[in-house]
Design a protein around this motif. Sequence first.
Motif, short mmCIF file in Angstrom:
data_model
loop_
_atom_site.label_atom_id
_atom_site.label_comp_id
_atom_site.label_asym_id
_atom_site.label_seq_id
_atom_site.Cartn_x
_atom_site.Cartn_y
_atom_site.Cartn_z
N MET A 167 0.84 -1.18 0.00
CA MET A 167 0.00 0.00 0.00
C MET A 167 0.88 1.24 0.00
SD MET A 167 -1.66 1.29 3.55
CE MET A 167 -1.11 -0.27 4.14
N ASN A 168 0.50 2.25 -0.75
CA ASN A 168 1.27 3.48 -0.77
C ASN A 168 0.32 4.68 -0.80
OD1 ASN A 168 0.43 3.83 -3.55
ND2 ASN A 168 2.02 2.35 -4.11
N ALA A 169 0.90 5.86 -0.72
CA ALA A 169 0.08 7.07 -0.64
C ALA A 169 -0.80 7.24 -1.87
CB ALA A 169 0.99 8.29 -0.47
N GLU A 170 -0.26 6.89 -3.03
CA GLU A 170 -1.02 7.07 -4.27
C GLU A 170 -2.27 6.18 -4.28
OE1 GLU A 170 2.24 5.93 -4.34
OE2 GLU A 170 3.14 7.92 -4.42
N GLU A 171 -2.11 4.94 -3.82
CA GLU A 171 -3.26 4.04 -3.77
C GLU A 171 -4.29 4.53 -2.75
OE1 GLU A 171 -1.30 -0.29 -4.90
OE2 GLU A 171 -0.90 0.59 -2.93
N ARG A 172 -3.82 5.08 -1.65
CA ARG A 172 -4.75 5.63 -0.65
C ARG A 172 -5.54 6.80 -1.24
NH1 ARG A 172 -0.52 4.63 3.09
NH2 ARG A 172 0.21 6.79 2.97
N TRP A 173 -4.87 7.65 -1.98
CA TRP A 173 -5.56 8.77 -2.63
C TRP A 173 -6.68 8.25 -3.54
CZ3 TRP A 173 -1.70 12.97 -4.81
CH2 TRP A 173 -1.00 13.54 -3.74
N ILE A 174 -6.33 7.25 -4.34
CA ILE A 174 -7.30 6.72 -5.31
C ILE A 174 -8.44 6.01 -4.60
CG2 ILE A 174 -7.60 5.04 -7.17
CD1 ILE A 174 -4.73 5.70 -8.07
N LEU A 175 -8.13 5.24 -3.56
CA LEU A 175 -9.18 4.55 -2.81
C LEU A 175 -10.14 5.56 -2.18
CD1 LEU A 175 -10.51 2.13 -1.45
CD2 LEU A 175 -8.77 2.26 0.35
#
Length: 258
Positions: free
Chosen positions: A1-9
Amino acid sequence: MNAEERWILEYACRHKMHQVLHVLCKKYPDGLDTFQVAPVYQGLAALLFVVTDWQLKDFQGAMEILDVLYIFAEEVIPYTLFSMLMTGLRTMHLFHLLKTKGEDILAKLNEYFPRNGRELKIQRVLHKREIEFRKLFISLVADEDRCADYLKHRYREDFGQDFKDSVRRLVNEFVSKIEEILPPTTIDMILAGERPSMRDLSTPTSENMEIVLDLILSKEQPTADDFVAVLEEMWQTEHRQKRKMKHTDISTDGLKLR
């Protein structure tokens, strides 16, 4: 998990991009809880998905989410709206148990619609139609022939498409009222020309961050397809990087200085 995936989620939850959520769930089959996205975003997305897609087997979980969300936003959610939606979900879940011959159906009926009134944050007397529903449902559980006849000839008229559409309208209204009080997501802020406080977007970033920012800053309103494509590109990039690291890693095992 990374920041970019959190943004998208976070953005996918807020904007009901179920296609994106499906892709993320496949990537992380153990669940998305570790993404550290505000639970209310995930709760709203899950509730809306289950009811919109009419996933009856998941209605019990949806009701648990509904209860938590109501507590979170009690000040902006009319109790009548919450109660009507909960009644609809409970009714449909009971019929699902009846059709699938689930266990402890009467116990579930008494939990959902107790004969002495039910409590959903406040105590109230059962409505007349709920009393009538109890009588109907108990008679269907007690008599298999009557149950089969009712499901074949009357069920669609009483609890068919019109009832289903009504429940869906209620869940959309419920979700919309909560969304009005939620802060914007990071991606929403960037699209609006704001700079998220946690990051200076002009500083050097990772390859994945560049991929996401290129998408966000090149479109007025990215679509679910856009984010799915970005996720796949990010994961391909990560895969290439891992392979590169594996092939360039030099092992010193067995080397000795003389």
